[in-house]
Design a protein around this motif. Structure first.
Motif, short mmCIF file in Angstrom:
data_model
loop_
_atom_site.label_atom_id
_atom_site.label_comp_id
_atom_site.label_asym_id
_atom_site.label_seq_id
_atom_site.Cartn_x
_atom_site.Cartn_y
_atom_site.Cartn_z
N ALA A 129 -18.57 -29.89 2.43
CA ALA A 129 -18.89 -28.46 2.23
C ALA A 129 -17.74 -27.63 2.76
O ALA A 129 -17.13 -27.97 3.77
N MET A 130 -17.45 -26.54 2.06
CA MET A 130 -16.48 -25.56 2.55
C MET A 130 -17.25 -24.41 3.17
O MET A 130 -18.30 -24.00 2.65
N HIS A 131 -16.74 -23.88 4.28
CA HIS A 131 -17.38 -22.75 4.95
C HIS A 131 -16.44 -21.55 5.00
O HIS A 131 -15.29 -21.67 5.42
N ILE A 132 -16.96 -20.41 4.55
CA ILE A 132 -16.27 -19.13 4.63
C ILE A 132 -17.20 -18.14 5.31
O ILE A 132 -18.41 -18.37 5.38
N ASP A 133 -16.64 -17.04 5.82
CA ASP A 133 -17.51 -16.06 6.47
C ASP A 133 -17.98 -15.01 5.48
O ASP A 133 -17.61 -15.03 4.30
N THR A 134 -18.80 -14.09 5.94
CA THR A 134 -19.41 -13.09 5.05
C THR A 134 -18.37 -12.14 4.45
O THR A 134 -18.51 -11.73 3.29
N ASP A 135 -17.32 -11.79 5.20
CA ASP A 135 -16.26 -10.95 4.62
C ASP A 135 -15.61 -11.65 3.44
O ASP A 135 -15.36 -11.04 2.39
N GLU A 136 -15.32 -12.93 3.60
CA GLU A 136 -14.67 -13.70 2.54
C GLU A 136 -15.59 -13.85 1.32
O GLU A 136 -15.16 -13.70 0.18
N ALA A 137 -16.87 -14.12 1.56
CA ALA A 137 -17.83 -14.25 0.46
C ALA A 137 -17.97 -12.93 -0.29
O ALA A 137 -18.02 -12.90 -1.52
#
Length: 188
Positions: free
Chosen positions: A165-173
């Motif tokens: 799984a890749m994880h990004i934060d809410t700003d990136e999403a």
């Protein structure tokens, strides 16, 4: 290769010492929901995270960690007035601190506030299949809702304890207009 891209909302990890201060001696975290990474879970408990300009109520992720770590998006950091360095999880030396307030107590942490570096979790077998190695930097393209975006500087993290799984934060999403979990394409 395709990879599941998940948005990791702001959260914190607590050490046993800090859990005891915030919730009372011997307190046990309540598993509210299992997460995609094996053994990781969202907790029912929340903590107020306070900076010089404001505060946020944040969820705790379990299990207990060796050191307390607060993971926020850069927008969150500006809101509460804390400088959050972009770091890999666990790399908290030289980072900002903040105040944590729980139902039984509060504590000032000297370090531990970070904006998590975007990353991909793989088991060794999954990494070999994808043709990547631990600590390799890759790019990942997402194309959703007519807002295609390529995330660069994505660190690959390999461990038998992980799941792909890749994880990004809410700003990136939000920048990519992602509604939740989507598929991305790894670009080497």
């Amino acid at each position: 290769m395709k990879i599941m891209v998940e948005t990791s909302a702001r959260h914190l990890h607590l050490s046993q010492e800090h859990l005891d201060i915030l919730f009372g001696e011997g307190y046990q975290l309540t598993n509210k929901k299992d997460l995609s990474q094996p053994g990781q879970f969202a907790c029912a408990e929340k903590v107020e995270v306070v900076g010089p300009k404001g505060s946020l109520v944040m969820s705790i992720l379990g299990p207990i960690r060796k050191e307390t770590q607060v993971e926020i998006a850069l927008t969150d950091a500006r809101k509460i007035g804390v400088t959050a360095l972009i770091r890999e999880s666990g790399d908290i030396e030289g980072t900002a601190g903040c105040k944590l307030i729980g139902p039984k107590g509060e504590i000032e942490i000297e370090k531990g506030v970070i904006a998590a570096k975007r990353h991909i979790h793989f088991t060794p077998e999954e990494a070999a299949e994808a043709g990547v190695e631990d600590k390799q930097i890759v790019s990942v393209k997402v194309d959703y809702n007519d807002r295609a975006l390529i995330f660069g500087d994505v660190v690959v993290r390999v461990s038998p304890k992980f799941a792909a799984a890749m994880h990004i934060d809410t700003d990136e999403a939000n920048a990519a207009g992602l509604p939740g979990t989507v598929d991305g394409e790894i670009i080497l």
